[in-house]
Write a protein that holds these residues in place. Structure first.
Motif, PDB file in Angstrom:
ATOM      1  N   ALA A 176       1.282  -7.752  -3.048  1.00  0.00           N
ATOM      2  CA  ALA A 176      -0.172  -7.699  -3.249  1.00  0.00           C
ATOM      3  C   ALA A 176      -0.710  -6.264  -3.353  1.00  0.00           C
ATOM      4  O   ALA A 176      -1.871  -6.061  -3.689  1.00  0.00           O
ATOM      5  CB  ALA A 176      -0.864  -8.415  -2.101  1.00  0.00           C
ATOM      6  N   CYS A 179      -3.999  -4.226  -2.351  1.00  0.00           N
ATOM      7  CA  CYS A 179      -4.726  -5.480  -2.150  1.00  0.00           C
ATOM      8  C   CYS A 179      -6.207  -5.218  -1.848  1.00  0.00           C
ATOM      9  O   CYS A 179      -6.650  -4.081  -1.756  1.00  0.00           O
ATOM     10  CB  CYS A 179      -4.088  -6.228  -0.987  1.00  0.00           C
ATOM     11  SG  CYS A 179      -4.307  -5.323   0.555  1.00  0.00           S
ATOM     12  N   TRP A 182      -6.758  -3.010   1.216  1.00  0.00           N
ATOM     13  CA  TRP A 182      -6.652  -1.576   0.897  1.00  0.00           C
ATOM     14  C   TRP A 182      -7.966  -1.078   0.282  1.00  0.00           C
ATOM     15  O   TRP A 182      -8.442   0.000   0.625  1.00  0.00           O
ATOM     16  CB  TRP A 182      -5.503  -1.352  -0.109  1.00  0.00           C
ATOM     17  CG  TRP A 182      -4.192  -1.011   0.523  1.00  0.00           C
ATOM     18  CD1 TRP A 182      -3.532  -1.729   1.474  1.00  0.00           C
ATOM     19  CD2 TRP A 182      -3.365   0.130   0.249  1.00  0.00           C
ATOM     20  NE1 TRP A 182      -2.350  -1.120   1.803  1.00  0.00           N
ATOM     21  CE2 TRP A 182      -2.218   0.019   1.059  1.00  0.00           C
ATOM     22  CE3 TRP A 182      -3.471   1.222  -0.612  1.00  0.00           C
ATOM     23  CZ2 TRP A 182      -1.189   0.959   1.056  1.00  0.00           C
ATOM     24  CZ3 TRP A 182      -2.449   2.157  -0.636  1.00  0.00           C
ATOM     25  CH2 TRP A 182      -1.324   2.023   0.206  1.00  0.00           C
TER      26      TRP A 182
HETATM   27  S1  SF4 Z   1      -2.604  -4.786   3.823  1.00  0.00           S
HETATM   28 FE1  SF4 Z   1      -2.424  -5.581   1.744  1.00  0.00          FE
HETATM   29  S2  SF4 Z   1      -0.662  -4.557   0.866  1.00  0.00           S
HETATM   30 FE2  SF4 Z   1      -0.544  -4.298   3.099  1.00  0.00          FE
HETATM   31  S3  SF4 Z   1       0.706  -6.013   3.787  1.00  0.00           S
HETATM   32 FE3  SF4 Z   1      -1.422  -6.678   3.918  1.00  0.00          FE
HETATM   33  S4  SF4 Z   1      -1.800  -7.715   1.943  1.00  0.00           S
HETATM   34 FE4  SF4 Z   1       0.060  -6.491   1.720  1.00  0.00          FE
END
Ligand code: SF4
Ligand code: SF4
Length: 209
Positions: A176, A179, A182
């Motif tokens: 992701a 995502c 972030w």
């Molecule tokens: S924060 Fe976003 S990129 Fe990181 S593990 Fe969770 S879903 Fe995945």
């Protein structure tokens, strides 16, 4: 020693340090406090073995393929192997073996130890480069994500998802990425452009493009 690239190659790996073990006269390459490779030197400082770790079945296979790969000198002979530094082992194969050794030793640590050894947080931030580090902020790894900008008493949403919920070392392996979490965790002082650049840079540090 024909593998003159070896020192640079190993030190380019994230979190790697080296020292000289004076009693054995070994140059040790370490991740955290754990050695994953060594160059064994004689009393004239000339290398006579390169020691590294492999999966036992792989080490056994390679020892039968190459006379210059031997059971680990002065080491556990199941997991460790010694390569003659002026032998016939191809450079590319030795690089693969060193990569494997690094990955095995790193993988043997707890996720917390891995993050500490890699010196990077789960979102690719290097806290030590931040002016607040060690003062207003203890650091992401050290505080379990409860940094100064996280919600009161809770971990930052990225840390909470990646480390606490999914049990990852970092977001590096998450499909992701980057995502919505972030995209929601940002320094309000950053412009849109700066934030995009920050995401790009942190993904690069995590080995993602
Ligand atoms: S924060 Fe976003 S990129 Fe990181 S593990 Fe969770 S879903 Fe995945
Ligand atoms: S943004 Fe979150 S996960 Fe990244 S360093 Fe800061 S607290 Fe840690």
């Amino acid at each position: 020693m024909r593998y003159l690239w070896m020192d640079d190659y190993l030190l380019e790996k994230r979190g790697v340090t080296k020292d000289l073990q004076p009693v054995w006269n070994w140059i040790r390459y370490k991740i955290g406090e754990k050695m994953f490779a060594a160059i064994c030197l004689d009393s004239d400082g000339k290398p006579y073995y390169i020691n590294l770790k492999l999966r036992p079945e792989e080490g056994d296979f390679l020892r039968h393929q190459y006379p210059d790969i031997l059971p680990g000198y002065y080491s556990d002979k199941v997991h460790w192997n010694s390569v003659r530094p002026d032998g016939q082992v191809p450079d590319e194969l030795l690089k693969e073996m060193l990569d494997e050794s690094y990955a095995l030793v790193l993988g043997s640590m707890s996720k917390k130890q891995q993050r500490a050894a890699l010196g990077i947080s789960c979102c690719g931030t290097e806290c030590k480069t931040c002016p607040f580090y060690g003062g207003q902020c203890a650091g992401c790894n050290e505080s379990g994500g409860k940094v100064f900008h996280a919600p009161a008493g809770k971990a930052c949403p990225i840390y909470a998802c990646s480390v606490q919920k999914r049990r990852y070392v970092s977001c590096a392996g998450c499909s992701a990425l980057p995502c919505e979490i972030w995209k929601s965790v940002r320094d309000p002082a950053m412009s849109e452009q700066q934030f995009e650049a920050s995401i790009h840079e942190r993904m690069k540090k995590l080995g993602r493009k």
